[in-house]
Write an enzyme that holds these catalytic residues in place. Structure first.
Site, PDB file in Angstrom:
ATOM      1  N   CYS A 243       0.880  -1.167   0.000  1.00 39.23           N
ATOM      2  CA  CYS A 243       0.000   0.000   0.000  1.00 39.23           C
ATOM      3  C   CYS A 243       0.917   1.217   0.000  1.00 39.23           C
ATOM      4  O   CYS A 243       2.068   1.116  -0.425  1.00 39.23           O
ATOM      5  CB  CYS A 243      -0.958  -0.024   1.190  1.00 39.23           C
ATOM      6  SG  CYS A 243      -0.159   0.083   2.795  1.00 39.23           S
ATOM      7  N   LYS A 244       0.455   2.347   0.457  1.00 38.45           N
ATOM      8  CA  LYS A 244       1.279   3.553   0.416  1.00 38.45           C
ATOM      9  C   LYS A 244       2.323   3.582   1.531  1.00 38.45           C
ATOM     10  O   LYS A 244       3.486   3.851   1.292  1.00 38.45           O
ATOM     11  CB  LYS A 244       0.399   4.799   0.501  1.00 38.45           C
ATOM     12  CG  LYS A 244       1.165   6.090   0.380  1.00 38.45           C
ATOM     13  CD  LYS A 244       0.243   7.280   0.342  1.00 38.45           C
ATOM     14  CE  LYS A 244       1.038   8.570   0.187  1.00 38.45           C
ATOM     15  NZ  LYS A 244       0.146   9.733   0.162  1.00 38.45           N
TER      16      LYS A 244
END
Length: 122
Positions: free
Chosen positions: A63-64
């Site tokens: 994810c980020k």
């Protein structure tokens, strides 16, 4: 329950060997840019798409920052699927620690890191 977390270098090695990679960010984040070959399964849809994480070999989840991938891996582990989370930030790591680690791991990330830092301080 302990979820395995890996570094940039470890993820690159796994991907070059053909590992499965799932990106659990939201659709707009994924469309704005993602790792080549990553399959998109937004975190909210993980319970309905467990099959996307199953198969031979390890599944890597990104994810980020690492929070969503960790949550996805925890959910998957509860359902018998082993997945590894790639996280930028590690426990007790500050932003400066992250920048220094990434610079050591990937010197070519410097322009991107500087851009990110500047955008957070403006």
């Amino acid at each position: 329950m302990s979820i395995i977390e890996i570094s940039v270098a470890e993820l690159e090695t796994a991907l070059s060997a053909g590992a499965r990679l799932i990106d659990v960010r939201e659709t707009d984040e994924y469309q704005a840019g993602h790792v080549a070959g990553a399959v998109h399964v937004a975190l909210g849809s993980v319970p309905d798409r467990v099959h996307a994480f199953q198969g031979d070999g390890t599944t890597y989840v990104i994810c980020k920052v690492g929070g969503r991938s960790l949550r996805a891996c925890e959910f998957l582990a509860q359902h018998g699927v082993e997945a590894v989370s790639y996280t930028h930030l590690r426990a007790h790591e500050t932003l400066l620690d992250l920048v220094c680690r990434l610079l050591l791991e990937k010197k070519k990330l410097l322009p991107s890191i500087l851009h990110t830092l500047m955008s957070h301080h403006s």
